[in-house]
Design an enzyme around this catalytic site. Structure first.
Site, PDB file in Angstrom:
ATOM      1  N   TYR A 187      -0.650  -9.731   0.760  1.00  0.00           N
ATOM      2  CA  TYR A 187       0.421  -9.202   1.608  1.00  0.00           C
ATOM      3  C   TYR A 187       0.329  -9.794   3.010  1.00  0.00           C
ATOM      4  CZ  TYR A 187      -3.208  -5.991   3.205  1.00  0.00           C
ATOM      5  OH  TYR A 187      -4.365  -5.457   3.697  1.00  0.00           O
ATOM      6  N   HIS A 227      -7.476  -8.290  -2.419  1.00  0.00           N
ATOM      7  CA  HIS A 227      -8.776  -7.644  -2.204  1.00  0.00           C
ATOM      8  C   HIS A 227      -8.715  -6.178  -2.583  1.00  0.00           C
ATOM      9  CE1 HIS A 227      -6.564  -6.831   1.522  1.00  0.00           C
ATOM     10  NE2 HIS A 227      -7.275  -5.731   1.605  1.00  0.00           N
ATOM     11  N   ARG A 257      -3.114 -11.608   3.882  1.00  0.00           N
ATOM     12  CA  ARG A 257      -4.439 -11.204   3.394  1.00  0.00           C
ATOM     13  C   ARG A 257      -4.627 -11.669   1.955  1.00  0.00           C
ATOM     14  NH1 ARG A 257      -7.902  -7.592   4.552  1.00  0.00           N
ATOM     15  NH2 ARG A 257      -9.195  -9.390   4.177  1.00  0.00           N
ATOM     16  N   HIS A 310     -10.693  -2.618  -1.360  1.00  0.00           N
ATOM     17  CA  HIS A 310     -11.598  -2.000  -0.380  1.00  0.00           C
ATOM     18  C   HIS A 310     -12.637  -1.153  -1.111  1.00  0.00           C
ATOM     19  CE1 HIS A 310      -9.193  -2.895   3.276  1.00  0.00           C
ATOM     20  NE2 HIS A 310      -8.175  -2.856   2.433  1.00  0.00           N
ATOM     21  N   TYR A 339       0.840  -1.192   0.000  1.00  0.00           N
ATOM     22  CA  TYR A 339       0.000   0.000   0.000  1.00  0.00           C
ATOM     23  C   TYR A 339       0.879   1.247   0.000  1.00  0.00           C
ATOM     24  CZ  TYR A 339      -4.222  -2.632   1.250  1.00  0.00           C
ATOM     25  OH  TYR A 339      -5.299  -3.483   1.265  1.00  0.00           O
TER      26      TYR A 339
END
Lengths: 194, 231
Positions: free
Chosen positions: B142, B155, B152, B157, B103
Site C-alpha cells: 500500500y 508485511h 510499503r 506486524h 487496513y
C-alpha cells in the site's frame, strides 16, 4: 547456526484493531485494556493520565502505551510471584480515542517491591515513527522520601529526574497522577536502556 | 534471571531521517542504563486460555457473509532466545492489511477496497517447542506519505511479549523476493546485517496442498544472560 535478535520495527499507525481493539471499537476482544485493576482489586485506586508529545510539541495521536506494575502490596503477577489473582498488572492504551489524545490507566497505586526501589510503574512506548520501542518509568510525586532513596532515579542526572515523576492531583473523580511523555526537546523524558 | 542486553547492531536507530516520522519522534538523548530489577525481570503472561477459538485463523475470524478474498497463507515459526532455547507459552499478536493493501483501521484512507470478511487481526501462543502458527491472507502493498510514490512492501506486524518486559518485541515480517524492500525506509532503517532476519521463507513443506501457501518466520528474542547480574 547463530541466533541473533530479530530486529524491532515500528508498530505503525494501524495497530489498534490488533492490539487495542476494544478501546477503538473493533469487533475483536482485547487481551489488555486501560483498566488494569477493577473494583475487586484491593489498594488505593488511582488514574494515571497523560499525553505524548513529539519534538515540535504536538500531541501524538497514534501512540500506544503499555504499563507493567506491582499491586498495592508490591507483588508482581508473575509466575512464582504474586498471589493477587485478580490483578494482572498489565495495561495497554492508545492515544487515538480521546479528543485531547490522552492515554489513561485505571489501576491501584503500586506498593514498594521491597528491594529499595520507590513505588513505580514500568512504561513502554510505541508509535509510528518509533522504530524501536522506548522504556521509561513512572514515579509518584507524593513519594518524595522513597524517591530520594531509589537507585534508578539516583542514576538519572538530577535535572532530568522530574521527567519521571507523575504529579498527583485530587479531583472529584478521585486521585489522578499526570504523566506526560516528551519524545524530544528540552523536557525530553528519560528513556532507559532496559 | 536477567535478560541479555538489546543488541543495538540488530535494531534500527531511533532517528533515521529517510523515515520522516522518526525525526520528531525518536528520542535524541542517550538512553540511561538500567540494571534490571524485579520490574524488568518479570512481565505479563497470557497463555492458551486467553485465546478465542478463531484467534489464530484470520481467514475465519472476520467473516460476515463469505470467505475473505486473496491468497491464503499459513505462517509458522519458532520463537527462541539467543541460545536457541524455545520461548514457550508466549503470546504472539499479528495484524495486517487485506489482500488489496487496505487496513481496517479507521484512519487508513487508502483508496483500495475493504474486505467485509477480513479483519486482519489475530493472535496465538507458542507451544513447548516455541512454535506458533496462524492462517491468513497474503497482505497487499500500500502507498504511504513518506515520500513521492512511497509503497510499503507486503508485511505482517508481529507483537511478542516473551518472558519479561525486557524481551518485548514489536516487528514486521516481510515476504521473500519483494522488490519494494530495497526502497522501503522502514526496512532499510534496520542495520544491513540484520535485515534478512525480517524476511520470511517460502516453504513447500509448510504449504498445505490445495489450501494455503506456507511461510516460515523464526523469531529470536533477547535471552537469559549467561552471567546473571546482581541487582
Amino acid at each position: 547456526m547463530a541466533f541473533r535478535q530479530t530486529p524491532s520495527q515500528t508498530v505503525g499507525p494501524y495497530f489498534a484493531y490488533g492490539l487495542t481493539p476494544q478501546q477503538y471499537g473493533y469487533d475483536f476482544a482485547s487481551i489488555a485494556t486501560p483498566v488494569v485493576a477493577d473494583e475487586t482489586v484491593s489498594g488505593q485506586r488511582i488514574r494515571i493520565v497523560g499525553r505524548v508529545f513529539d519534538g515540535a510539541g504536538a500531541p501524538v495521536n497514534d501512540a500506544m502505551i503499555e504499563i507493567w506494575q506491582a499491586d498495592g502490596q508490591g507483588r508482581y503477577a508473575a509466575p512464582g510471584g504474586a498471589s493477587n489473582a485478580a490483578f494482572r498488572g498489565f495495561g495497554r492504551c492508545g492515544t487515538g480515542t480521546d479528543p485531547q489524545n490522552r492515554y489513561f490507566f485505571d489501576t491501584v497505586k503500586p506498593g514498594a517491591v521491597g528491594d529499595g526501589q520507590a513505588p513505580h510503574v514500568a512504561v513502554t512506548v510505541f508509535m509510528r515513527g518509533l522504530l524501536t520501542h522506548a522504556y521509561t518509568r513512572i514515579y509518584f510525586s507524593d513519594e518524595a522520601e522513597a524517591n530520594a532513596g531509589d537507585p534508578v532515579l539516583a542514576s538519572v542526572p538530577a535535572e532530568r529526574r522530574d521527567t519521571l515523576i507523575a504529579k498527583r492531583e485530587e479531583g472529584d473523580s478521585g486521585i489522578v497522577y499526570r504523566f506526560d511523555i516528551h519524545m524530544q526537546g528540552e523536557r525530553e523524558t528519560v528513556f532507559f536502556d532496559v | 534471571m536477567s535478560t541479555s542486553p538489546r543488541d543495538w547492531s540488530s535494531h534500527p536507530p531511533y532517528v533515521y531521517p529517510d523515515y520522516k516520522s522518526t525525526v520528531l519522534r525518536g528520542p535524541t538523548r542517550p538512553l540511561i542504563p538500567l540494571k534490571h530489577t524485579l520490574s524488568e525481570r518479570t512481565g505479563p503472561v497470557y497463555g492458551h486460555d486467553s485465546l478465542g477459538a478463531l484467534d489464530n485463523d484470520l481467514t475465519r475470524n472476520g467473516r460476515r457473509n463469505g470467505e475473505p478474498l486473496g491468497e491464503r497463507i499459513v505462517v509458522t515459526g519458532r520463537v527462541t532466545d539467543e541460545a536457541g532455547r524455545p520461548v514457550r507459552n508466549t503470546l504472539v499478536e499479528v495484524w495486517q492489511a487485506n489482500a488489496a493493501g487496505r487496513y481496517v483501521h479507521k484512519v487508513d484512507q487508502h483508496d483500495a477496497p475493504l474486505d467485509p470478511n477480513f479483519l486482519g487481526g489475530g493472535r496465538c501462543v507458542t507451544d513447548d517447542e516455541g512454535r506458533y502458527r496462524f492462517y491468513s491472507i497474503k497482505p497487499g502493498a500500500y502507498p504511504w506519505g513518506n515520500h513521492h510514490n512511497a509503497w510499503r512492501p507486503n508485511h505482517i506486524h508481529f507483537s511478542l511479549l516473551g518472558p519479561s518486559i525486557a524481551t518485548r518485541l514489536v516487528t514486521q515480517m516481510y515476504f521473500p523476493g519483494d522488490p519494494l524492500l530495497d526502497l522501503d525506509p522502514i526496512f532499510q532503517g534496520t542495520p544491513e546485517a540484520a535485515r534478512s532476519r525480517l524476511i520470511s521463507k517460502f516453504s513447500i513443506d509448510v504449504t498445505e496442498p490445495s489450501f494455503a501457501l506456507g511461510y516460515v518466520f523464526d523469531i529470536v528474542l533477547r535471552g537469559a544472560s549467561a552471567t546473571p547480574m546482581e541487582v
